[in-house]
Structures are given as structure tokens and as C-alpha cells.
Design a protein around this motif. Structure first.
Motif, PDB file in Angstrom:
ATOM      1  N   LYS A 162       0.837  -1.208   0.000  1.00 49.05           N
ATOM      2  CA  LYS A 162       0.000   0.000   0.000  1.00 49.05           C
ATOM      3  C   LYS A 162       0.867   1.250   0.000  1.00 49.05           C
ATOM      4  O   LYS A 162       0.604   2.201  -0.739  1.00 49.05           O
ATOM      5  N   LYS A 163       1.930   1.246   0.822  1.00 54.20           N
ATOM      6  CA  LYS A 163       2.840   2.403   0.863  1.00 54.20           C
ATOM      7  C   LYS A 163       3.534   2.585  -0.482  1.00 54.20           C
ATOM      8  O   LYS A 163       3.648   3.708  -0.976  1.00 54.20           O
ATOM      9  N   ASP A 164       4.009   1.463  -1.055  1.00 56.48           N
ATOM     10  CA  ASP A 164       4.649   1.534  -2.372  1.00 56.48           C
ATOM     11  C   ASP A 164       3.684   2.109  -3.401  1.00 56.48           C
ATOM     12  O   ASP A 164       4.070   2.923  -4.244  1.00 56.48           O
ATOM     13  N   ASN A 165       2.429   1.684  -3.339  1.00 52.79           N
ATOM     14  CA  ASN A 165       1.418   2.157  -4.278  1.00 52.79           C
ATOM     15  C   ASN A 165       1.203   3.662  -4.132  1.00 52.79           C
ATOM     16  O   ASN A 165       1.092   4.380  -5.135  1.00 52.79           O
ATOM     17  N   GLU A 166       1.167   4.148  -2.895  1.00 52.95           N
ATOM     18  CA  GLU A 166       1.003   5.587  -2.671  1.00 52.95           C
ATOM     19  C   GLU A 166       2.182   6.365  -3.255  1.00 52.95           C
ATOM     20  O   GLU A 166       2.003   7.417  -3.874  1.00 52.95           O
ATOM     21  N   VAL A 167       3.397   5.840  -3.045  1.00 49.85           N
ATOM     22  CA  VAL A 167       4.589   6.495  -3.599  1.00 49.85           C
ATOM     23  C   VAL A 167       4.509   6.522  -5.123  1.00 49.85           C
ATOM     24  O   VAL A 167       4.788   7.548  -5.758  1.00 49.85           O
ATOM     25  N   LEU A 168       4.105   5.389  -5.716  1.00 46.79           N
ATOM     26  CA  LEU A 168       4.014   5.317  -7.179  1.00 46.79           C
ATOM     27  C   LEU A 168       2.936   6.267  -7.710  1.00 46.79           C
ATOM     28  O   LEU A 168       3.122   6.897  -8.752  1.00 46.79           O
ATOM     29  N   LYS A 169       1.823   6.381  -6.989  1.00 45.63           N
ATOM     30  CA  LYS A 169       0.771   7.310  -7.412  1.00 45.63           C
ATOM     31  C   LYS A 169       1.295   8.746  -7.402  1.00 45.63           C
ATOM     32  O   LYS A 169       1.035   9.514  -8.324  1.00 45.63           O
ATOM     33  N   LYS A 170       2.048   9.098  -6.335  1.00 44.51           N
ATOM     34  CA  LYS A 170       2.610  10.446  -6.249  1.00 44.51           C
ATOM     35  C   LYS A 170       3.627  10.668  -7.376  1.00 44.51           C
ATOM     36  O   LYS A 170       3.619  11.711  -8.027  1.00 44.51           O
ATOM     37  N   ASP A 171       4.497   9.678  -7.600  1.00 45.52           N
ATOM     38  CA  ASP A 171       5.475   9.788  -8.689  1.00 45.52           C
ATOM     39  C   ASP A 171       4.773   9.968 -10.029  1.00 45.52           C
ATOM     40  O   ASP A 171       5.191  10.778 -10.863  1.00 45.52           O
ATOM     41  N   ASN A 172       3.703   9.204 -10.241  1.00 45.79           N
ATOM     42  CA  ASN A 172       2.958   9.288 -11.493  1.00 45.79           C
ATOM     43  C   ASN A 172       2.351  10.675 -11.662  1.00 45.79           C
ATOM     44  O   ASN A 172       2.410  11.265 -12.745  1.00 45.79           O
ATOM     45  N   LYS A 173       1.785  11.208 -10.571  1.00 45.93           N
ATOM     46  CA  LYS A 173       1.194  12.551 -10.628  1.00 45.93           C
ATOM     47  C   LYS A 173       2.276  13.585 -10.940  1.00 45.93           C
ATOM     48  O   LYS A 173       2.085  14.465 -11.788  1.00 45.93           O
ATOM     49  N   ASP A 174       3.435  13.464 -10.252  1.00 45.08           N
ATOM     50  CA  ASP A 174       4.538  14.400 -10.496  1.00 45.08           C
ATOM     51  C   ASP A 174       5.018  14.323 -11.942  1.00 45.08           C
ATOM     52  O   ASP A 174       5.264  15.346 -12.586  1.00 45.08           O
ATOM     53  N   LEU A 175       5.148  13.094 -12.464  1.00 39.67           N
ATOM     54  CA  LEU A 175       5.605  12.932 -13.845  1.00 39.67           C
ATOM     55  C   LEU A 175       4.590  13.490 -14.836  1.00 39.67           C
ATOM     56  O   LEU A 175       4.962  14.086 -15.846  1.00 39.67           O
ATOM     57  N   HIS A 176       3.312  13.299 -14.526  1.00 35.09           N
ATOM     58  CA  HIS A 176       2.273  13.841 -15.399  1.00 35.09           C
ATOM     59  C   HIS A 176       2.358  15.370 -15.433  1.00 35.09           C
ATOM     60  O   HIS A 176       2.297  15.978 -16.505  1.00 35.09           O
ATOM     61  N   GLU A 177       2.521  15.983 -14.258  1.00 32.29           N
ATOM     62  CA  GLU A 177       2.631  17.444 -14.200  1.00 32.29           C
ATOM     63  C   GLU A 177       3.883  17.919 -14.938  1.00 32.29           C
ATOM     64  O   GLU A 177       3.844  18.908 -15.668  1.00 32.29           O
ATOM     65  N   ARG A 178       4.992  17.193 -14.747  1.00 30.46           N
ATOM     66  CA  ARG A 178       6.238  17.563 -15.423  1.00 30.46           C
ATOM     67  C   ARG A 178       6.074  17.455 -16.940  1.00 30.46           C
ATOM     68  O   ARG A 178       6.522  18.327 -17.692  1.00 30.46           O
ATOM     69  N   CYS A 179       5.418  16.389 -17.363  1.00 33.33           N
ATOM     70  CA  CYS A 179       5.196  16.189 -18.795  1.00 33.33           C
ATOM     71  C   CYS A 179       4.340  17.320 -19.362  1.00 33.33           C
ATOM     72  O   CYS A 179       4.628  17.836 -20.449  1.00 33.33           O
ATOM     73  N   THR A 180       3.316  17.709 -18.633  1.00 30.78           N
ATOM     74  CA  THR A 180       2.449  18.807 -19.082  1.00 30.78           C
ATOM     75  C   THR A 180       3.253  20.102 -19.208  1.00 30.78           C
ATOM     76  O   THR A 180       3.110  20.829 -20.194  1.00 30.78           O
ATOM     77  N   ARG A 181       4.118  20.370 -18.213  1.00 34.64           N
ATOM     78  CA  ARG A 181       4.964  21.574 -18.285  1.00 34.64           C
ATOM     79  C   ARG A 181       5.903  21.510 -19.478  1.00 34.64           C
ATOM     80  O   ARG A 181       6.101  22.496 -20.192  1.00 34.64           O
ATOM     81  N   LEU A 182       6.500  20.329 -19.712  1.00 27.12           N
ATOM     82  CA  LEU A 182       7.426  20.187 -20.837  1.00 27.12           C
ATOM     83  C   LEU A 182       6.707  20.348 -22.178  1.00 27.12           C
ATOM     84  O   LEU A 182       7.259  20.942 -23.115  1.00 27.12           O
ATOM     85  N   GLU A 183       5.492  19.841 -22.262  1.00 24.57           N
ATOM     86  CA  GLU A 183       4.718  20.024 -23.490  1.00 24.57           C
ATOM     87  C   GLU A 183       4.444  21.508 -23.729  1.00 24.57           C
ATOM     88  O   GLU A 183       4.535  21.988 -24.853  1.00 24.57           O
ATOM     89  N   GLN A 184       4.116  22.237 -22.654  1.00 23.94           N
ATOM     90  CA  GLN A 184       3.875  23.674 -22.778  1.00 23.94           C
ATOM     91  C   GLN A 184       5.152  24.401 -23.183  1.00 23.94           C
ATOM     92  O   GLN A 184       5.135  25.264 -24.057  1.00 23.94           O
ATOM     93  N   ASP A 185       6.274  24.013 -22.530  1.00 24.04           N
ATOM     94  CA  ASP A 185       7.565  24.608 -22.893  1.00 24.04           C
ATOM     95  C   ASP A 185       7.876  24.348 -24.368  1.00 24.04           C
ATOM     96  O   ASP A 185       8.376  25.235 -25.078  1.00 24.04           O
ATOM     97  N   ASN A 186       7.587  23.143 -24.826  1.00 23.58           N
ATOM     98  CA  ASN A 186       7.835  22.781 -26.215  1.00 23.58           C
ATOM     99  C   ASN A 186       7.016  23.660 -27.159  1.00 23.58           C
ATOM    100  O   ASN A 186       7.537  24.151 -28.177  1.00 23.58           O
ATOM    101  N   GLU A 187       5.742  23.858 -26.811  1.00 22.33           N
ATOM    102  CA  GLU A 187       4.893  24.730 -27.638  1.00 22.33           C
ATOM    103  C   GLU A 187       5.439  26.155 -27.651  1.00 22.33           C
ATOM    104  O   GLU A 187       5.480  26.807 -28.703  1.00 22.33           O
ATOM    105  N   ASP A 188       5.871  26.643 -26.485  1.00 25.60           N
ATOM    106  CA  ASP A 188       6.449  27.997 -26.413  1.00 25.60           C
ATOM    107  C   ASP A 188       7.699  28.096 -27.272  1.00 25.60           C
ATOM    108  O   ASP A 188       7.897  29.078 -27.994  1.00 25.60           O
ATOM    109  N   LEU A 189       8.544  27.074 -27.212  1.00 23.59           N
ATOM    110  CA  LEU A 189       9.775  27.089 -28.008  1.00 23.59           C
ATOM    111  C   LEU A 189       9.476  27.019 -29.505  1.00 23.59           C
ATOM    112  O   LEU A 189      10.143  27.685 -30.310  1.00 23.59           O
ATOM    113  N   LYS A 190       8.488  26.243 -29.886  1.00 21.67           N
ATOM    114  CA  LYS A 190       8.096  26.192 -31.304  1.00 21.67           C
ATOM    115  C   LYS A 190       7.639  27.570 -31.773  1.00 21.67           C
ATOM    116  O   LYS A 190       7.997  28.014 -32.874  1.00 21.67           O
TER     117      LYS A 190
END
Length: 103
Positions: free
Chosen positions: A43-71
Motif C-alpha cells: 500500500k505504501k509503495d502504491n502511494e509512492v508510485l501514485k505520487k510519482d505518477n502525478k509528479d511525472l504527469h505534471e512535469r510532462c504537461t509543463r514540458l509540453e507547454q515549454d515545447n509549444e512555447d519554443l516552437k
């Protein structure tokens, strides 16, 4: 006398069965405790993975926005570069026609 012997044997078997069941119960209790602990870890591992997944999703969204800005910035720089190239060519053309010779 035979009944007494049969009852004694039966009682001995039941006592042995009872001891065996106590051991089984103890083993099952240990196993259950171990499984509960393993479940808590998962259960603890799952919570950590959920948080990591959320963080990666947010990071990916920021990178996609940065990519659009750079284009968009690239397009603007390309446009400016084209305009400067046109001016340079115009200046070169004006310079060569006024002097009659090149550099």
C-alpha cells in the motif's frame, strides 16, 4: 473394559487432533500477520508510485507547454531571420549598384 479402551484411544486421537489444529491455527496466524505486513508495504509503495505518477504527469504537461512555447519562439525567430536576410540582400544590392564594384 473394551469400551473404556476405545474411549481412551478416541480421546487420545482427539487430543492429538486438537494439538495439530492449534499448530495449524498458530501457523495461519503467523502467515496472516506476515501477509498483513506485506500488504501494508505494498500500500505504501502504491502511494509512492501514485505520487510519482502525478509528479511525472505534471512535469510532462509543463514540458509540453515549454515545447509549444519554443516552437512559437522558433517561428518568430525564423520570421525575423528571413526579414533580416531580405534587408541584407537589399543593402548588398544597393551597395553594389552605387559603387559600381563589389567590396
Amino acid at each position: 473394559k473394551k469400551d473404556n479402551k476405545d474411549l481412551h484411544e478416541r480421546c487420545t486421537r482427539l487430543e492429538q487432533d486438537n494439538e495439530d489444529l492449534k499448530k495449524d491455527n498458530e501457523n495461519l496466524h503467523k502467515r496472516c500477520t506476515h501477509l498483513e505486513q506485506a500488504n501494508d508495504v505494498l500500500k505504501k509503495d502504491n502511494e509512492v508510485l501514485k505520487k510519482d505518477n502525478k509528479d511525472l504527469h505534471e512535469r510532462c504537461t509543463r514540458l509540453e507547454q515549454d515545447n509549444e512555447d519554443l516552437k512559437r519562439d522558433n517561428k518568430e525567430l525564423d520570421r525575423k531571420c528571413d526579414m533580416m536576410m531580405e534587408r541584407l540582400l537589399a543593402l548588398e544590392a544597393a551597395g553594389s549598384s552605387s559603387s559600381g564594384k563589389g567590396c
